[in-house]
Design an enzyme around this catalytic site. Structure first.
Site, PDB file in Angstrom:
ATOM      1  N   PRO A 148       0.821  -1.226   0.000  1.00  0.00           N
ATOM      2  CA  PRO A 148       0.000   0.000   0.000  1.00  0.00           C
ATOM      3  C   PRO A 148       0.856   1.279   0.000  1.00  0.00           C
ATOM      4  O   PRO A 148       0.550   2.226  -0.704  1.00  0.00           O
ATOM      5  CB  PRO A 148      -0.823  -0.111   1.292  1.00  0.00           C
ATOM      6  CG  PRO A 148      -0.886  -1.567   1.570  1.00  0.00           C
ATOM      7  CD  PRO A 148       0.450  -2.116   1.106  1.00  0.00           C
ATOM      8  N   TYR A 149       1.917   1.274   0.766  1.00  0.00           N
ATOM      9  CA  TYR A 149       2.792   2.444   0.841  1.00  0.00           C
ATOM     10  C   TYR A 149       3.446   2.691  -0.516  1.00  0.00           C
ATOM     11  O   TYR A 149       3.442   3.818  -1.016  1.00  0.00           O
ATOM     12  CB  TYR A 149       3.842   2.242   1.927  1.00  0.00           C
ATOM     13  CG  TYR A 149       4.814   3.392   2.055  1.00  0.00           C
ATOM     14  CD1 TYR A 149       4.403   4.614   2.540  1.00  0.00           C
ATOM     15  CD2 TYR A 149       6.152   3.236   1.708  1.00  0.00           C
ATOM     16  CE1 TYR A 149       5.291   5.677   2.655  1.00  0.00           C
ATOM     17  CE2 TYR A 149       7.045   4.284   1.827  1.00  0.00           C
ATOM     18  CZ  TYR A 149       6.618   5.508   2.311  1.00  0.00           C
ATOM     19  OH  TYR A 149       7.496   6.548   2.428  1.00  0.00           O
TER      20      TYR A 149
END
Length: 152
Positions: A148-149
């Site tokens: 996600p990052y």
């Protein structure tokens, strides 16, 4: 005299890391700074140490950004620069990342960038200025457990 004497600057994510260092550097160079974060304890302490103002601001909330930026721009008498290092890093193995993690990271890292940039643009539309968004190498080089990052 500093390189930024009289410049009016908002810095997001100011409670730690790159945001805290950015506040210190800008203040040291003579800028008038309003620091913003959701971590009020560390954000206020860092702002106080740098001799700048502090506002609570959750960049994931459009309404909160609008209120905090309106207050800061009013205090500063305008806006010359937005420095936007605010971001969060959460993750897990790709097969295990749930919607809540994806949503939290994208709310801060993606929507937060949109919210702050739009608010800054509104304040700088007539007089110009600069928006400095921070990124991560993770967006170019993936790393395990940071899907996600890296995507944000």
């Amino acid at each position: 005299m500093g390189q930024l004497d009289g410049k009016r600057i908002i810095v997001t994510g100011s409670a730690s890391g790159m945001g805290a260092a950015t506040v210190k550097a800008y203040a040291r160079e003579g800028a008038r700074v309003v620091a913003m974060d959701i971590d009020d304890e560390h954000g206020e302490a860092g702002a106080r140490a740098a001799g700048v103002s502090y506002r609570h601001c959750d960049v994931a909330s459009r309404d909160e950004v609008a209120r905090a930026f309106d207050d800061a721009v009013s205090e500063l008498g305008g806006l010359d620069v937005l420095a936007h290092p605010a971001g969060i890093e959460r993750g897990a193995a790709a097969a295990e990342v749930g919607d809540d993690e994806w949503d939290a990271v994208f709310a801060v890292n993606v929507k937060g960038t949109v919210h702050t940039n739009q608010a800054a643009f509104g304040a700088m539309r007539e007089g110009g200025g600069a928006i400095v968004n921070f990124g991560s190498r993770a967006g170019v080089e993936g790393s395990p457990g940071a899907g996600p990052y890296a995507a944000s």
